[in-house]
Design an enzyme around this catalytic site. Structure first.
Site, mmCIF file in Angstrom:
data_model
loop_
_atom_site.group_PDB
_atom_site.id
_atom_site.type_symbol
_atom_site.label_atom_id
_atom_site.label_comp_id
_atom_site.label_asym_id
_atom_site.label_seq_id
_atom_site.Cartn_x
_atom_site.Cartn_y
_atom_site.Cartn_z
ATOM 1 N N LYS A 1 67.791 50.489 26.824
ATOM 2 C CA LYS A 1 68.611 49.492 26.135
ATOM 3 C C LYS A 1 68.895 50.005 24.732
ATOM 4 C CE LYS A 1 69.931 46.285 27.170
ATOM 5 N NZ LYS A 1 71.280 45.940 27.633
ATOM 6 N N HIS B 1 72.265 44.337 37.735
ATOM 7 C CA HIS B 1 71.897 43.929 36.386
ATOM 8 C C HIS B 1 70.678 43.005 36.405
ATOM 9 C CE1 HIS B 1 72.377 40.710 33.210
ATOM 10 N NE2 HIS B 1 72.398 41.786 32.454
HETATM 11 O O1 GKR Z 1 67.343 41.440 27.891
HETATM 12 O O2 GKR Z 1 67.856 42.281 25.954
HETATM 13 C C1 GKR Z 1 68.075 42.087 27.156
HETATM 14 C C2 GKR Z 1 69.299 42.713 27.747
HETATM 15 O O3 GKR Z 1 70.076 43.249 26.744
HETATM 16 C C3 GKR Z 1 70.095 41.697 28.538
HETATM 17 O O4 GKR Z 1 70.364 40.592 27.753
HETATM 18 C C4 GKR Z 1 71.369 42.261 29.088
HETATM 19 O O5 GKR Z 1 72.117 41.248 29.678
HETATM 20 O O6 GKR Z 1 69.967 43.641 30.472
HETATM 21 C C5 GKR Z 1 71.212 43.256 30.164
HETATM 22 C C6 GKR Z 1 72.201 44.388 30.198
HETATM 23 O O7 GKR Z 1 72.045 45.268 30.997
HETATM 24 O O8 GKR Z 1 73.182 44.363 29.451
HETATM 25 MG MG MG Z 2 74.016 46.122 30.550
#
Ligand code: GKR
Ligand code: MG
Length: 433
Positions: free
Chosen positions: A198, A325
């Site tokens: 991420k 996702h």
């Molecule tokens: O849980 O911080 C998180 C992710 O950034 C999530 O909110 C996203 O929706 O995992 C997700 C993604 O792949 O963009």
């Molecule tokens: Mg994503």
């Protein structure tokens, strides 16, 4: 013949602990809301489902649940028709980007789909239990016995500021060495063979360095980077050039279909999304402009397991790849994700899951990854049982408004404001770099 008529529906919002995972919008709060849905049929069979538990989903789920008694769990199409009877407050859908969820466009229909998905899963679970069939059989049958997942790596703090929330022993991961150490632990504990980082947290150079460090530590293994639209098309192309040959795909480098199309035109690195294609109406423009080469499905916001299969068919038709996702979730959703993934022939990338970060659950036996995979259950329904004591405990946390009320809505920016002690902190406008 089983009586499949719904006689009772139970909605149980819970708060589950969440570590301080960082993203472009801020940081996860110490607790995240989820909603557990149970449908009970006339012959006493109970089916379970799970979805987002934020207020806007609860406000929709409650009147919707009242419409269901008398409906058959076998009438899955009817679930969508019924949902149209429930109004959505416009104020709930005014933001183009869901601040905490990074799940793309917010529309009334998408909110409805996110709610219906949990009821569809619960109905399929009940139907499967009534007839002794796994959910995958109700979807046409599994095409694989195992579903592969990827390690979902996050920049993170060692703990929530001020000692809030539950503690863990992961430590901080704020640089390439920390990310590689985190990845090694995921491999040791779960055997994952592919990795998603991420991004959107630090300047692109730092995230490029982290991906390079991962490539060195795990040569030849699939790597993904997802900054959630934090970069301009120019920055995205620069990163793509730097990481060419190292990435399985680059996920949502730039915000919106047009920007993604611009990036796509300038690189051979495949682009993936769970932000610019999150509803059926968004597919046309994205596919016609070749903005994305991989779509991440998510049965929650696409409206259930059968819609996920429909999305797969559209992707197959256009030669677009499919991945999955994830957001913070519990074992009910993971069971549903695994059941549908088992039925989709062209799910050709390992699925995302936050599950290893979640230490709290409402099922009696936690899912266990082996070699980065989950075995597809052949038990009736989803193959899971509710742990009533755990459900009650996590619900009581949700009820304790004085202590936890601020976390009834996922808001990563609010968590960052509290952490920084700065009331004026706002999530950066996208693109940030
Ligand atoms: O849980 O911080 C998180 C992710 O950034 C999530 O909110 C996203 O929706 O995992 C997700 C993604 O792949 O963009
Ligand atoms: Mg994503």
């Amino acid at each position: 013949m089983a009586d499949l008529t719904i006689t009772d529906v139970r909605l149980t919002p819970v708060l589950i602990s969440d570590p301080p995972l960082l993203n472009v919008q801020g940081v996860h709060q110490p607790y995240t809301p989820r909603l557990v849905v149970e449908v009970v049929t006339a012959d006493g069979t109970t089916g379970v489902g799970e979805t987002y538990g934020d207020t806007k989903y609860l406000e929709l789920a409650r009147p919707y649940a009242e419409l269901l008694p008398g409906h058959s769990v076998a009438d899955l199409n009817g679930l969508h028709t019924l949902a149209q009877q429930v109004g959505v407050d416009d104020a709930r859908v005014e933001h183009a980007i869901d601040v905490g969820g990074l799940r793309g466009v917010q529309t009334a229909d998408k909110l409805r789909l996110s709610v219906v998905s949990a009821f569809e899963v619960a109905c399929l679970d009940a139907l499967g239990k009534a007839y002794g069939l796994p959910v995958h059989a109700l979807l046409g049958g599994k095409v694989r016995d195992h579903v592969e997942y990827s390690a979902y790596l996050f920049y993170r703090w060692a703990a929530h500021p001020g000692g809030a929330g539950e503690s863990d022993d992961w430590g901080a991961a704020l640089d390439p060495a920390g990310i590689v150490a985190q990845a090694r632990r995921f491999v040791r504990d779960h055997g994952f063979r592919s990795f998603k980082l991420k991004g959107g947290v630090f300047a692109p150079e730092q995230e490029i360095a982290a991906v390079r460090a991962l490539a060195e530590a795990f040569p030849g293994q699939p790597l993904r980077l997802d900054p959630n639209g934090a970069w301009s098309p120019g920055t995205s192309l620069r990163v793509a050039k730097e990481l060419e040959g190292l990435l399985e795909y680059l996920e949502d480098p730039a915000p919106g279909t047009s920007a993604m199309a611009e990036v796509s035109a300038g690189t051979d690195v495949p682009l993936a999304t769970n932000m610019c294609v999150t509803t059926f109406p968004e597919i046309r423009q994205a596919f016609l402009t070749d903005a994305v080469q991989v779509v991440l499905c998510d049965h929650h916001y696409w409206g259930g397991l059968r819609n996920t299969r429909e999305l797969a068919a559209v992707c197959r038709t256009f030669g677009v790849g499919l991945s999955m996702h994830s957001n913070t979730h519990m074992g009910i959703s993971l069971a549903a994700m695994t059941q549908v993934a088992a039925t989709v022939t062209d799910l050709d990338h390992s699925c995302d899951s936050h599950y290893p970060w979640q230490t709290e659950d409402v099922i009696t036996r936690r899912h266990t990854f082996e070699d980065g995979r989950l075995e597809v259950s052949d038990a009736p329904g989803l193959g899971i049982d509710l742990d009533r004591e755990a459900l009650d405990r996590l619900h009581r946390r949700w009820l304790d408004e004085a202590a936890y009320g601020a976390m009834r809505d996922r808001d990563d920016a609010a968590a960052m404001r509290r952490a920084e002690g700065r009331e004026d902190w706002t999530a950066p406008a996208l693109p940030r770099w």
